[in-house]
Structure formats: structure tokens, C-alpha cells
Write a protein that holds these residues in place. Structure first.
Motif, short mmCIF file in Angstrom:
data_model
loop_
_atom_site.label_atom_id
_atom_site.label_comp_id
_atom_site.label_asym_id
_atom_site.label_seq_id
_atom_site.Cartn_x
_atom_site.Cartn_y
_atom_site.Cartn_z
N GLY A 66 -44.42 38.87 80.91
CA GLY A 66 -45.23 39.45 81.99
C GLY A 66 -45.71 38.40 82.97
N GLU A 67 -46.13 37.24 82.46
CA GLU A 67 -46.57 36.16 83.35
C GLU A 67 -45.40 35.65 84.20
N GLY A 68 -44.23 35.51 83.58
CA GLY A 68 -43.04 35.08 84.33
C GLY A 68 -42.68 36.07 85.42
N ALA A 69 -42.80 37.36 85.12
CA ALA A 69 -42.49 38.38 86.12
C ALA A 69 -43.49 38.34 87.27
N LYS A 70 -44.76 38.09 86.96
CA LYS A 70 -45.76 38.00 88.03
C LYS A 70 -45.48 36.81 88.92
N ASP A 71 -45.16 35.67 88.31
CA ASP A 71 -44.85 34.47 89.10
C ASP A 71 -43.63 34.70 89.99
N PHE A 72 -42.61 35.31 89.42
CA PHE A 72 -41.39 35.57 90.18
C PHE A 72 -41.68 36.53 91.34
N GLY A 73 -42.44 37.58 91.08
CA GLY A 73 -42.76 38.54 92.12
C GLY A 73 -43.57 37.92 93.24
N SER A 74 -44.53 37.07 92.88
CA SER A 74 -45.34 36.45 93.94
C SER A 74 -44.52 35.46 94.75
N SER A 75 -43.59 34.73 94.10
CA SER A 75 -42.75 33.80 94.85
C SER A 75 -41.81 34.55 95.79
N GLN A 78 -43.86 35.70 98.72
CA GLN A 78 -44.17 34.58 99.60
C GLN A 78 -42.97 34.20 100.47
N LYS A 79 -41.78 34.14 99.87
CA LYS A 79 -40.57 33.82 100.64
C LYS A 79 -40.30 34.90 101.70
N TYR A 80 -40.53 36.16 101.34
CA TYR A 80 -40.34 37.26 102.30
C TYR A 80 -41.29 37.10 103.49
N GLU A 82 -42.69 34.34 104.59
CA GLU A 82 -42.26 33.18 105.39
C GLU A 82 -41.08 33.55 106.28
N PHE A 83 -40.12 34.25 105.73
CA PHE A 83 -38.93 34.64 106.48
C PHE A 83 -39.29 35.60 107.60
N LYS A 84 -40.17 36.56 107.29
CA LYS A 84 -40.57 37.55 108.29
C LYS A 84 -41.31 36.87 109.44
N HIS A 85 -42.21 35.95 109.12
CA HIS A 85 -42.94 35.25 110.18
C HIS A 85 -42.01 34.36 110.99
N LYS A 86 -41.03 33.77 110.32
CA LYS A 86 -40.07 32.93 111.04
C LYS A 86 -39.29 33.77 112.05
N LEU A 87 -38.86 34.95 111.64
CA LEU A 87 -38.11 35.82 112.56
C LEU A 87 -38.98 36.31 113.70
N THR A 88 -40.22 36.70 113.42
CA THR A 88 -41.08 37.19 114.49
C THR A 88 -41.49 36.07 115.43
N ASP A 89 -41.68 34.85 114.90
CA ASP A 89 -42.02 33.72 115.78
C ASP A 89 -40.85 33.36 116.69
N GLU A 90 -39.63 33.38 116.17
CA GLU A 90 -38.46 33.07 116.98
C GLU A 90 -38.26 34.12 118.06
N ALA A 91 -38.52 35.37 117.72
CA ALA A 91 -38.33 36.44 118.69
C ALA A 91 -39.38 36.36 119.80
N SER A 92 -40.58 35.92 119.48
CA SER A 92 -41.62 35.86 120.51
C SER A 92 -41.44 34.66 121.44
N THR A 93 -40.81 33.58 120.97
CA THR A 93 -40.61 32.40 121.83
C THR A 93 -39.38 32.53 122.70
N THR A 94 -38.45 33.40 122.38
CA THR A 94 -37.25 33.58 123.17
C THR A 94 -37.60 34.45 124.39
N PRO A 95 -37.30 33.98 125.60
CA PRO A 95 -37.62 34.80 126.78
C PRO A 95 -36.72 36.03 126.84
N LYS A 96 -37.31 37.11 127.23
CA LYS A 96 -36.56 38.36 127.33
C LYS A 96 -36.35 38.70 128.81
N ALA A 97 -35.34 38.09 129.39
CA ALA A 97 -35.03 38.35 130.80
C ALA A 97 -34.05 39.51 130.86
#
Length: 121
Positions: A66-75, A78-80, A82-97
């Protein structure tokens, strides 16, 4: 099929024998009980005690899993994030002409609906 029944009965007898060693069940037969009723009541008590013993023995392993499953789920969460924020940050810095399409358009005549028969070879 017969071998399955025989092995099941042998397993049940072994379970009762193993569980009977540490069973705190009442071995006294009540005066209003038949021998068969007392047997099944005693058997049920021993199986219940054996199941509790198995659950107590398996608890540390279940807690560790159970502890291993909790650690795996939280990691993973966390990765999700980070990835989501990375995609939204890249989209907001790219100019939309707006894309300008200045190429000339041409009118293409359509083929006749009836068409001509294919030439004979």
C-alpha cells in the motif's frame, strides 16, 4: 473433477488441523446440540481463527504494498502536473499571430457529369 474435490477436502482438513492448534473456540458441546451441529460450529470457529491468523501474518506485506502504491501514485501525479504546466507555459509564450493566406485562388472547371466512354483499345 474428482481429484479437485479430494484435494479441496484435504486442504480443508489441513487448514482445520493447522488452525486448530491456536484456536480459542469452545470445545464443549451444548446439551441441545447434535454431534453434526457441534462439528460444523467448531469447524467454522477454527476456519475463522485461521483466517484471522493469515490476515495478521499478511498485514505487514499489505501495508508495504500500500505504501509503495501511494508513492507511485504521487510520483505519477507530480510528473503529470510538471508535464501539464510545461505544455501550458510553452503555449502561452508562443505568439499566436493570424496566418495570412495571400496566394491567388484559381477556378478549376469540373469534369462533365455524363463523361465520355473510354476509348477502345
Amino acid at each position: 473433477m474428482k481429484s479437485f474435490v479430494v484435494y479441496s477436502l484435504i486442504g480443508l482438513v489441513l487448514l482445520v488441523a493447522i488452525a486448530g492448534v491456536r484456536c480459542d473456540c469452545d470445545d464443549e458441546k451444548a446439551p441441545d446440540e447434535s454431534g453434526l451441529t457441534h462439528f460444523f460450529k467448531n469447524l467454522g470457529c477454527k476456519v475463522n481463527q485461521g483466517a484471522k491468523d493469515v490476515a495478521d501474518a499478511a498485514k505487514p506485506f499489505a501495508d508495504k504494498i500500500g505504501e509503495g502504491a501511494k508513492d507511485f501514485g504521487s510520483s505519477v501525479a507530480q510528473k503529470y502536473d510538471e508535464f501539464k504546466h510545461k505544455l501550458t507555459d510553452e503555449a502561452s509564450t508562443t505568439p499566436k499571430a493570424p496566418v495570412a493566406y495571400d496566394a491567388p485562388t484559381e477556378k478549376v472547371p469540373l469534369a462533365p457529369i455524363g463523361g465520355s466512354p473510354p476509348p477502345a483499345l
